[in-house]
Design a protein around this motif. Structure first.
Motif, PDB file in Angstrom:
ATOM      1  N   PHE A 294      -1.488  -6.571  -1.389  1.00  0.00           N
ATOM      2  CA  PHE A 294      -1.794  -6.532   0.035  1.00  0.00           C
ATOM      3  C   PHE A 294      -1.072  -5.391   0.742  1.00  0.00           C
ATOM      4  O   PHE A 294      -1.628  -4.765   1.646  1.00  0.00           O
ATOM      5  N   SER A 295       0.175  -5.093   0.365  1.00  0.00           N
ATOM      6  CA  SER A 295       0.925  -4.030   1.039  1.00  0.00           C
ATOM      7  C   SER A 295       0.236  -2.681   0.886  1.00  0.00           C
ATOM      8  O   SER A 295       0.165  -1.887   1.837  1.00  0.00           O
ATOM      9  N   VAL A 296      -0.306  -2.412  -0.303  1.00  0.00           N
ATOM     10  CA  VAL A 296      -1.041  -1.161  -0.516  1.00  0.00           C
ATOM     11  C   VAL A 296      -2.311  -1.144   0.326  1.00  0.00           C
ATOM     12  O   VAL A 296      -2.651  -0.129   0.957  1.00  0.00           O
ATOM     13  N   PHE A 297      -2.988  -2.277   0.360  1.00  0.00           N
ATOM     14  CA  PHE A 297      -4.220  -2.351   1.146  1.00  0.00           C
ATOM     15  C   PHE A 297      -3.954  -2.079   2.625  1.00  0.00           C
ATOM     16  O   PHE A 297      -4.738  -1.394   3.283  1.00  0.00           O
ATOM     17  N   VAL A 298      -2.841  -2.604   3.151  1.00  0.00           N
ATOM     18  CA  VAL A 298      -2.526  -2.411   4.571  1.00  0.00           C
ATOM     19  C   VAL A 298      -2.378  -0.925   4.883  1.00  0.00           C
ATOM     20  O   VAL A 298      -2.894  -0.434   5.899  1.00  0.00           O
ATOM     21  N   VAL A 299      -1.670  -0.197   4.029  1.00  0.00           N
ATOM     22  CA  VAL A 299      -1.493   1.244   4.256  1.00  0.00           C
ATOM     23  C   VAL A 299      -2.851   1.945   4.294  1.00  0.00           C
ATOM     24  O   VAL A 299      -3.119   2.777   5.171  1.00  0.00           O
ATOM     25  N   ILE A 300      -3.717   1.607   3.349  1.00  0.00           N
ATOM     26  CA  ILE A 300      -5.034   2.254   3.281  1.00  0.00           C
ATOM     27  C   ILE A 300      -5.892   1.883   4.486  1.00  0.00           C
ATOM     28  O   ILE A 300      -6.556   2.738   5.081  1.00  0.00           O
ATOM     29  N   MET A 301      -5.887   0.611   4.858  1.00  0.00           N
ATOM     30  CA  MET A 301      -6.703   0.172   5.987  1.00  0.00           C
ATOM     31  C   MET A 301      -6.237   0.800   7.292  1.00  0.00           C
ATOM     32  O   MET A 301      -7.057   1.218   8.122  1.00  0.00           O
ATOM     33  N   VAL A 302      -4.929   0.884   7.497  1.00  0.00           N
ATOM     34  CA  VAL A 302      -4.411   1.520   8.711  1.00  0.00           C
ATOM     35  C   VAL A 302      -4.809   2.993   8.749  1.00  0.00           C
ATOM     36  O   VAL A 302      -5.248   3.514   9.780  1.00  0.00           O
ATOM     37  N   ALA A 303      -4.673   3.679   7.602  1.00  0.00           N
ATOM     38  CA  ALA A 303      -5.056   5.096   7.544  1.00  0.00           C
ATOM     39  C   ALA A 303      -6.545   5.268   7.816  1.00  0.00           C
ATOM     40  O   ALA A 303      -6.954   6.188   8.535  1.00  0.00           O
ATOM     41  N   ARG A 304      -7.363   4.389   7.250  1.00  0.00           N
ATOM     42  CA  ARG A 304      -8.811   4.500   7.440  1.00  0.00           C
ATOM     43  C   ARG A 304      -9.206   4.263   8.886  1.00  0.00           C
ATOM     44  O   ARG A 304      -9.929   5.066   9.490  1.00  0.00           O
ATOM     45  N   ARG A 305      -8.721   3.200   9.473  1.00  0.00           N
ATOM     46  CA  ARG A 305      -9.146   2.867  10.831  1.00  0.00           C
ATOM     47  C   ARG A 305      -8.590   3.832  11.865  1.00  0.00           C
ATOM     48  O   ARG A 305      -9.312   4.324  12.744  1.00  0.00           O
ATOM     49  N   ALA A 306      -7.289   4.120  11.789  1.00  0.00           N
ATOM     50  CA  ALA A 306      -6.696   5.054  12.753  1.00  0.00           C
ATOM     51  C   ALA A 306      -7.306   6.442  12.588  1.00  0.00           C
ATOM     52  O   ALA A 306      -7.600   7.127  13.568  1.00  0.00           O
ATOM     53  N   GLY A 307      -7.516   6.858  11.332  1.00  0.00           N
ATOM     54  CA  GLY A 307      -8.118   8.164  11.098  1.00  0.00           C
ATOM     55  C   GLY A 307      -9.550   8.245  11.587  1.00  0.00           C
ATOM     56  O   GLY A 307      -9.977   9.281  12.104  1.00  0.00           O
ATOM     57  N   GLU A 308     -10.303   7.158  11.424  1.00  0.00           N
ATOM     58  CA  GLU A 308     -11.684   7.178  11.902  1.00  0.00           C
ATOM     59  C   GLU A 308     -11.740   7.278  13.416  1.00  0.00           C
ATOM     60  O   GLU A 308     -12.521   8.059  13.972  1.00  0.00           O
ATOM     61  N   TYR A 309     -10.913   6.491  14.106  1.00  0.00           N
ATOM     62  CA  TYR A 309     -10.916   6.536  15.574  1.00  0.00           C
ATOM     63  C   TYR A 309     -10.450   7.896  16.096  1.00  0.00           C
ATOM     64  O   TYR A 309     -11.012   8.424  17.063  1.00  0.00           O
ATOM     65  N   ALA A 310      -9.410   8.463  15.476  1.00  0.00           N
ATOM     66  CA  ALA A 310      -8.774   9.653  16.026  1.00  0.00           C
ATOM     67  C   ALA A 310      -9.367  10.955  15.524  1.00  0.00           C
ATOM     68  O   ALA A 310      -9.302  11.977  16.225  1.00  0.00           O
ATOM     69  N   LEU A 311      -9.954  10.965  14.314  1.00  0.00           N
ATOM     70  CA  LEU A 311     -10.432  12.212  13.736  1.00  0.00           C
ATOM     71  C   LEU A 311     -11.924  12.188  13.418  1.00  0.00           C
ATOM     72  O   LEU A 311     -12.677  13.046  13.881  1.00  0.00           O
ATOM     73  N   VAL A 312     -12.351  11.210  12.613  1.00  0.00           N
ATOM     74  CA  VAL A 312     -13.728  11.198  12.134  1.00  0.00           C
ATOM     75  C   VAL A 312     -14.716  11.010  13.279  1.00  0.00           C
ATOM     76  O   VAL A 312     -15.704  11.755  13.388  1.00  0.00           O
ATOM     77  N   ARG A 313     -14.483  10.022  14.118  1.00  0.00           N
ATOM     78  CA  ARG A 313     -15.447   9.765  15.199  1.00  0.00           C
ATOM     79  C   ARG A 313     -15.547  10.934  16.175  1.00  0.00           C
ATOM     80  O   ARG A 313     -16.661  11.369  16.508  1.00  0.00           O
ATOM     81  N   PRO A 314     -14.428  11.499  16.661  1.00  0.00           N
ATOM     82  CA  PRO A 314     -14.570  12.679  17.529  1.00  0.00           C
ATOM     83  C   PRO A 314     -15.280  13.836  16.834  1.00  0.00           C
ATOM     84  O   PRO A 314     -16.113  14.511  17.440  1.00  0.00           O
ATOM     85  N   GLY A 315     -14.960  14.072  15.541  1.00  0.00           N
ATOM     86  CA  GLY A 315     -15.635  15.150  14.828  1.00  0.00           C
ATOM     87  C   GLY A 315     -17.120  14.911  14.701  1.00  0.00           C
ATOM     88  O   GLY A 315     -17.931  15.831  14.851  1.00  0.00           O
ATOM     89  N   ARG A 316     -17.502  13.649  14.426  1.00  0.00           N
ATOM     90  CA  ARG A 316     -18.927  13.336  14.296  1.00  0.00           C
ATOM     91  C   ARG A 316     -19.647  13.521  15.628  1.00  0.00           C
ATOM     92  O   ARG A 316     -20.788  14.011  15.663  1.00  0.00           O
ATOM     93  N   GLU A 317     -19.013  13.157  16.725  1.00  0.00           N
ATOM     94  CA  GLU A 317     -19.641  13.346  18.037  1.00  0.00           C
ATOM     95  C   GLU A 317     -19.786  14.828  18.363  1.00  0.00           C
ATOM     96  O   GLU A 317     -20.757  15.238  18.997  1.00  0.00           O
ATOM     97  N   MET A 318     -18.832  15.637  17.932  1.00  0.00           N
ATOM     98  CA  MET A 318     -18.906  17.074  18.211  1.00  0.00           C
ATOM     99  C   MET A 318     -20.092  17.735  17.510  1.00  0.00           C
ATOM    100  O   MET A 318     -20.583  18.776  17.962  1.00  0.00           O
ATOM    101  N   LEU A 319     -20.547  17.151  16.411  1.00  0.00           N
ATOM    102  CA  LEU A 319     -21.682  17.730  15.702  1.00  0.00           C
ATOM    103  C   LEU A 319     -22.941  17.756  16.572  1.00  0.00           C
ATOM    104  O   LEU A 319     -23.810  18.608  16.377  1.00  0.00           O
ATOM    105  N   TYR A 320     -23.029  16.844  17.515  1.00  0.00           N
ATOM    106  CA  TYR A 320     -24.227  16.761  18.345  1.00  0.00           C
ATOM    107  C   TYR A 320     -24.214  17.742  19.513  1.00  0.00           C
ATOM    108  O   TYR A 320     -25.165  17.778  20.294  1.00  0.00           O
TER     109      TYR A 320
END
Length: 260
Positions: free
Chosen positions: A146-172
């Motif tokens: 579970f401890s490993v999963f928490v690190v990955i999940m936090v990285a995925r969610r925080a990264g998606e909100y802060a980096l992936v989603r803004p980048g995807r919106e910029m494509l439009y």
């Protein structure tokens, strides 16, 4: 209710601000057209995606994003049930994870997202998180705790909100209105949820192979790498479109561009 009302008030203010700050004279046609309905039919968004390679790339990016998220959420259900059988404790743990995710996302958006986009380009926003998640899947395959999963999940969610989603919106920003407001809706609903459902079936099928518990994580790593590759190619395509001057025609509803 108060927050929703505040959001509506902010939208009204933004519309008025836009009217007080018109576009430059060279974009006068866009200013004349922006209040006019796009027209068409409910299937225009799907047709725009199918006949435009750039939008097809965005759709593939979204499918891979949804697949990675689904793989992690299924793994979350398994690990949480094994680690915290008490529902109250589960709620507390998820509350702590959400707090960390939102805190990291806000800090990243304020201090890093804009600078990364300006100095390194949209491609970095779209590829950094997938590469990290691919490594995380491999880590989770070797250490399914579970401890490993928490690190990955936090990285995925925080990264998606802060980096992936803004980048995807910029494509439009480099597509005409018919694609921005029709194709985008199709991608964000039908394509995203379709990818979510299909990846869920795939993950469930892999889980039935009980003798290979790490197989799903290795496949998830492969999907994440494909996600990163798609983001890289989209970033390059966006740079080419900007170099060709298409970004300057973002708001011009040129019928000749919609099929490109």
């Amino acid at each position: 209710a108060a927050l929703l009302a505040g959001s509506a008030g902010a939208a009204v203010w933004l519309y008025r601000w836009r009217d007080r700050n018109p576009l430059p004279a060279e974009a006068a046609p866009a200013r004349q057209e922006r209040g006019r309905a796009l027209g068409g039919n409910p299937f225009d968004g799907a047709l725009e995606v199918l006949r435009t390679p750039f939008l097809m790339g965005i759709a593939l990016f979204v499918v891979l994003l949804a697949s990675v998220s689904t793989f992690l959420y299924f793994e979350q259900a398994r690990l949480v049930a094994e680690t915290f059988p008490d529902p109250t404790r589960q709620t507390q743990v998820f509350g702590l994870i959400d707090t960390v995710v939102q805190f990291l996302a806000i800090l990243t958006q304020i201090f890093l997202t804009g600078r990364i986009a300006q100095r390194l380009g949209i491609g970095v926003l779209l590829t950094a998180v997938p590469v990290v998640i691919a490594a995380g899947f491999l880590w989770l395959a070797l250490a399914p705790v579970f401890s490993v999963f928490v690190v990955i999940m936090v990285a995925r969610r925080a990264g998606e909100y802060a980096l992936v989603r803004p980048g995807r919106e910029m494509l439009y920003t480099s597509v005409p209105p018919a694609q921005k407001y029709k194709a985008k809706n199709f991608i964000d609903t039908v394509v995203y949820r379709g990818g979510d459902a299909v990846s869920g079936w795939l993950k469930r099928g892999l889980d039935l192979l009980g003798e290979l518990p790490g197989l799903a994580m290795f496949i998830g790593a492969g999907i994440a790498l494909a996600w990163a590759g798609t983001g890289f190619l989209l970033g390059r395509a966006e740079r080419r479109r900007e170099a060709a001057g298409e970004g300057g025609r973002t708001n011009l509803p040129d019928a000749g561009e919609t099929g490109r």
